[in-house]
Design a protein around this motif. Structure first.
Motif, PDB file in Angstrom:
ATOM      1  N   UNK A 127       7.778  28.763  20.555  1.00 65.93           N
ATOM      2  CA  UNK A 127       8.226  30.027  19.939  1.00 65.93           C
ATOM      3  C   UNK A 127       7.946  30.017  18.432  1.00 65.93           C
ATOM      4  N   UNK A 128       8.199  28.866  17.811  1.00 63.45           N
ATOM      5  CA  UNK A 128       7.993  28.734  16.363  1.00 63.45           C
ATOM      6  C   UNK A 128       6.505  28.885  16.002  1.00 63.45           C
ATOM      7  N   UNK A 129       5.630  28.406  16.896  1.00 61.50           N
ATOM      8  CA  UNK A 129       4.198  28.464  16.582  1.00 61.50           C
ATOM      9  C   UNK A 129       3.534  29.746  17.062  1.00 61.50           C
ATOM     10  N   UNK A 130       4.305  30.662  17.644  1.00 64.24           N
ATOM     11  CA  UNK A 130       3.723  31.895  18.179  1.00 64.24           C
ATOM     12  C   UNK A 130       3.924  33.094  17.262  1.00 64.24           C
ATOM     13  N   UNK A 131       3.012  34.063  17.416  1.00 61.19           N
ATOM     14  CA  UNK A 131       3.140  35.311  16.652  1.00 61.19           C
ATOM     15  C   UNK A 131       4.106  36.270  17.350  1.00 61.19           C
ATOM     16  N   UNK A 132       4.231  36.105  18.642  1.00 65.23           N
ATOM     17  CA  UNK A 132       5.120  36.967  19.428  1.00 65.23           C
ATOM     18  C   UNK A 132       5.661  36.159  20.603  1.00 65.23           C
ATOM     19  N   UNK A 133       6.935  36.367  20.915  1.00 61.99           N
ATOM     20  CA  UNK A 133       7.490  35.739  22.120  1.00 61.99           C
ATOM     21  C   UNK A 133       7.965  36.828  23.056  1.00 61.99           C
ATOM     22  N   UNK A 134       7.531  36.713  24.311  1.00 64.63           N
ATOM     23  CA  UNK A 134       8.006  37.656  25.327  1.00 64.63           C
ATOM     24  C   UNK A 134       9.074  36.930  26.123  1.00 64.63           C
ATOM     25  N   UNK A 135      10.278  37.467  26.069  1.00 62.41           N
ATOM     26  CA  UNK A 135      11.369  36.850  26.824  1.00 62.41           C
ATOM     27  C   UNK A 135      11.506  37.608  28.143  1.00 62.41           C
ATOM     28  N   UNK A 136      11.246  36.886  29.226  1.00 62.78           N
ATOM     29  CA  UNK A 136      11.297  37.511  30.553  1.00 62.78           C
ATOM     30  C   UNK A 136      12.713  37.369  31.096  1.00 62.78           C
ATOM     31  N   UNK A 137      13.249  38.483  31.604  1.00 64.35           N
ATOM     32  CA  UNK A 137      14.588  38.440  32.186  1.00 64.35           C
ATOM     33  C   UNK A 137      14.643  39.321  33.435  1.00 64.35           C
ATOM     34  N   UNK A 138      15.555  38.984  34.316  1.00 67.00           N
ATOM     35  CA  UNK A 138      15.847  39.899  35.422  1.00 67.00           C
ATOM     36  C   UNK A 138      17.074  40.698  34.982  1.00 67.00           C
ATOM     37  N   UNK A 139      17.555  41.587  35.831  1.00 67.18           N
ATOM     38  CA  UNK A 139      18.742  42.367  35.446  1.00 67.18           C
ATOM     39  C   UNK A 139      20.033  41.686  35.890  1.00 67.18           C
ATOM     40  N   UNK A 140      19.899  40.483  36.386  1.00 65.30           N
ATOM     41  CA  UNK A 140      21.071  39.695  36.761  1.00 65.30           C
ATOM     42  C   UNK A 140      21.933  39.458  35.512  1.00 65.30           C
ATOM     43  N   UNK A 141      23.258  39.588  35.655  1.00 62.95           N
ATOM     44  CA  UNK A 141      24.116  39.519  34.468  1.00 62.95           C
ATOM     45  C   UNK A 141      24.020  38.164  33.749  1.00 62.95           C
ATOM     46  N   UNK A 142      23.834  37.086  34.518  1.00 53.71           N
ATOM     47  CA  UNK A 142      23.708  35.761  33.881  1.00 53.71           C
ATOM     48  C   UNK A 142      22.427  35.683  33.047  1.00 53.71           C
ATOM     49  N   UNK A 143      21.348  36.235  33.612  1.00 55.98           N
ATOM     50  CA  UNK A 143      20.061  36.251  32.890  1.00 55.98           C
ATOM     51  C   UNK A 143      20.181  37.080  31.618  1.00 55.98           C
ATOM     52  N   UNK A 144      20.797  38.267  31.758  1.00 55.28           N
ATOM     53  CA  UNK A 144      20.912  39.168  30.598  1.00 55.28           C
ATOM     54  C   UNK A 144      21.768  38.561  29.502  1.00 55.28           C
TER      55      UNK A 144
END
Lengths: 141, 266
Positions: B152-169
Motif C-alpha cells: 500500500x505504501x509503495x502504490x499510487x492507489x489502493x483498491x480495497x475490496x469488500x463484500x456487503x457483509x457487516x464484518x467486512x464493512x
C-alpha cells in the motif's frame, strides 16, 4: 580620623560612572565565561548520553527500525518524510521537499528530527547532506 | 515514475481480491496496456497455481528471493503475454508457495521489512522506467500485515475490496481510517459479491448501494460487482478474462478498469 577620610575617598571613586561601567563590564564578562562553560559542559553531557543510548541500543539489538507499521506511531509530518525516503532511498532535504511538495526548510528540520530519533541516517557528500533509511541487513553488508 | 502501482487489498479474506487482481491484469493487457502483476500475499500465495498452466516448472526465482536480495528485477519477472496472445505485455512476479519459504517469512524482523519495502520500490521503479510497464497490480494479503502495508505504501492507489457483509464493512472502515488515512494513501473501494436479489438489501440498486457505502466509508466506490454464482462455482485457478471474456463478471471488471485508469491519470 584617617580611616574616615579613606572611606570617603573610596566612596567617591566607586560612584564615578567610569568605575561603575568598568565593573559592570567585568561582571558581564564573568557571566559570559560561566555561561560558555555551562554550554560546553551541557554539550559534553548530551554527547555522552547520545553515545550511551546508541551503544545500549546496539548492544540490545533494538535500534529504531522505520518499518511501515512503526510509521503509524509517528506524527503525520514526520511520517510523510519517511514515506518519501522509502521512494527516494537517499535524498537531500530539497529532493524530499520535491516529493512531499512541502518547504525545503521544514523537510530539513523534520529529517534532522528523524535522525535524532534514530529513524534516519545522514551523510555529508561534498556540500550536500543526504538522508537515508538504514536497515540492519545493509549494516551487516 | 511513468507507470502506476495499484494495490488490491481487503480487510478480511474471501472477498475475491486475487480473482479481481488477475482478471484486471489480463483485461488491461488485452487492451494493449503493459501490465505487471505481483503476488504479495507472501504467506498464502496463489498466483503460482493460477498461472501454472503457462509457466514451465521449476520457477527459477520467486519474489521471496528478490526481497532477500538473491536475484535481480529482470530475473524475478516472468513474461506470460505470448502464452495468452495478449496485445500488451503481462509480467508476473510469483511468491513461493512452499511451506519452508512461508515459514522463513514468519521469522523475519522489522528491519527485514524495511529492506523489503525498499526493494519493492526498486522493483516498481525498474518495471516502470526500464521494462516499459504502464500499470503494476499488487495482490496483497488480507488485513494489516507487513506485506500488505508495504505494498500500500509503495502504490499510487489502493483498491480495497469488500463484500456487503457487516464484518467486512466494519473491518474495511477501520482499516481505511487507521491505516490508509493515517498514511495519506489514495484509496478506492470495490464492492464484490453484491446480491442483486430483491429480497436482499431491500431491493436497493447497485448505485444506491455505492452511494450508501461511500457515505459510511468516506471513500469513493469504484464499482459494485454482483455475485455471480457460476463464478463462485468455477475453479478459482481459471482466469475468466481468458476462458470466458464475454462473461458479465468480466464486463463489470472492464468498467472498473476504465475507472482505475481515470483515477490514476487524475
Amino acid at each position: 580620623m584617617h580611616f574616615e577620610v579613606l572611606d570617603m575617598a573610596v566612596e567617591e571613586t566607586n560612584s564615578k560612572p567610569e568605575f561603575i561601567l568598568a565593573k559592570t563590564l567585568s561582571l558581564f564578562q564573568t557571566i559570559s565565561q560561566q555561561l560558555d562553560l555551562l554550554i560546553s559542559i551541557n554539550e559534553k553531557m548530551l554527547e555522552t548520553q547520545k553515545e550511551f543510548l546508541q551503544e545500549s541500543n546496539a548492544r540490545a539489538g533494538n535500534g529504531v527500525s522505520p518499518d511501515t507499521l512503526s510509521l503509524l506511531s509517528l506524527p503525520s509530518s514526520l511520517r510523510k518524510t519517511v514515506l518519501a525516503l522509502y521512494k527516494l532511498q537517499k535524498a537531500t532535504a530539497e529532493d524530499i521537499a520535491g516529493e512531499t511538495k512541502r518547504l525545503r526548510g521544514m523537510e530539513s528540520a523534520w529529517a534532522n528530527q528523524l535522525v535524532r530519533l534514530g529513524y534516519l541516517k545522514k551523510i555529508r557528500q561534498g556540500r550536500k547532506i543526504y538522508f537515508f533509511i538504514e536497515s540492519r541487513q545493509e549494516t551487516k553488508e | 515514475m511513468k507507470g502506476k502501482a495499484i494495490s488490491i487489498h481487503s480487510a478480511r479474506g474471501g472477498t475475491g481480491k486475487t480473482v479481481i487482481a488477475v482478471n484486471l491484469a489480463v483485461i488491461l493487457a488485452s487492451k494493449g496496456c503493459n501490465v505487471g502483476l505481483l503476488d504479495l500475499d507472501l504467506r498464502a500465495p496463489s498466483l503460482s497455481t493460477i498461472f501454472s498452466k503457462v509457466i514451465e516448472p521449476p520457477v527459477r526465482y520467486w519474489l521471496n528471493d528478490y526481497l532477500n536480495g538473491q536475484c535481480t528485477e529482470e530475473q524475478v519477472m516472468i513474461n506470460v503475454s505470448k502464452k495468452y496472445n495478449l496485445e500488451g505485455e503481462l509480467l508476473i512476479g510469483l511468491a513461493n508457495p512452499a511451506v519452508d519459504a512461508i515459514r522463513s517469512l514468519l521469522g523475519k524482523s522489522s528491519a527485514w521489512e524495511v529492506t523489503a519495502v525498499k526493494k519493492l520500490f526498486s522493483l516498481l521503479s525498474r518495471l516502470f522506467e526500464d521494462m516499459g510497464i504502464d500499470v503494476c497490480l499488487l495482490d496483497t494479503s488480507p488485513g494489516i500485515q507487513y506485506s500488505s502495508i508495504n505494498s500500500a505504501v509503495s502504490s499510487d492507489l489502493t483498491i480495497v475490496v469488500t463484500t456487503l457483509d457487516s464484518l467486512d464493512l466494519k473491518g474495511t472502515e477501520t482499516m481505511l481510517i487507521d491505516l490508509y488515512d493515517a498514511l495519506a494513501r489514495k484509496t478506492a473501494v470495490l464492492i464484490n459479491k453484491y446480491s442483486p436479489e430483491p429480497r436482499m438489501f431491500h431491493g436497493e440498486s447497485s448505485k444506491g448501494i455505492a452511494s450508501r457505502v461511500e457515505g459510511i466509508l468516506k471513500h469513493p466506490v469504484i464499482g459494485v460487482i454482483p455475485c455471480f454464482c457460476d463464478v463462485l462455482e468455477r475453479e478459482r485457478a481459471i482466469i475468466m478474462a481468458i476462458e470466458d471474456p464475454k462473461h458479465p463478471f468480466i464486463s463489470e471488471l472492464e468498467d472498473v478498469a476504465e475507472k482505475i485508469d481515470k483515477i490514476v491519470k487524475g
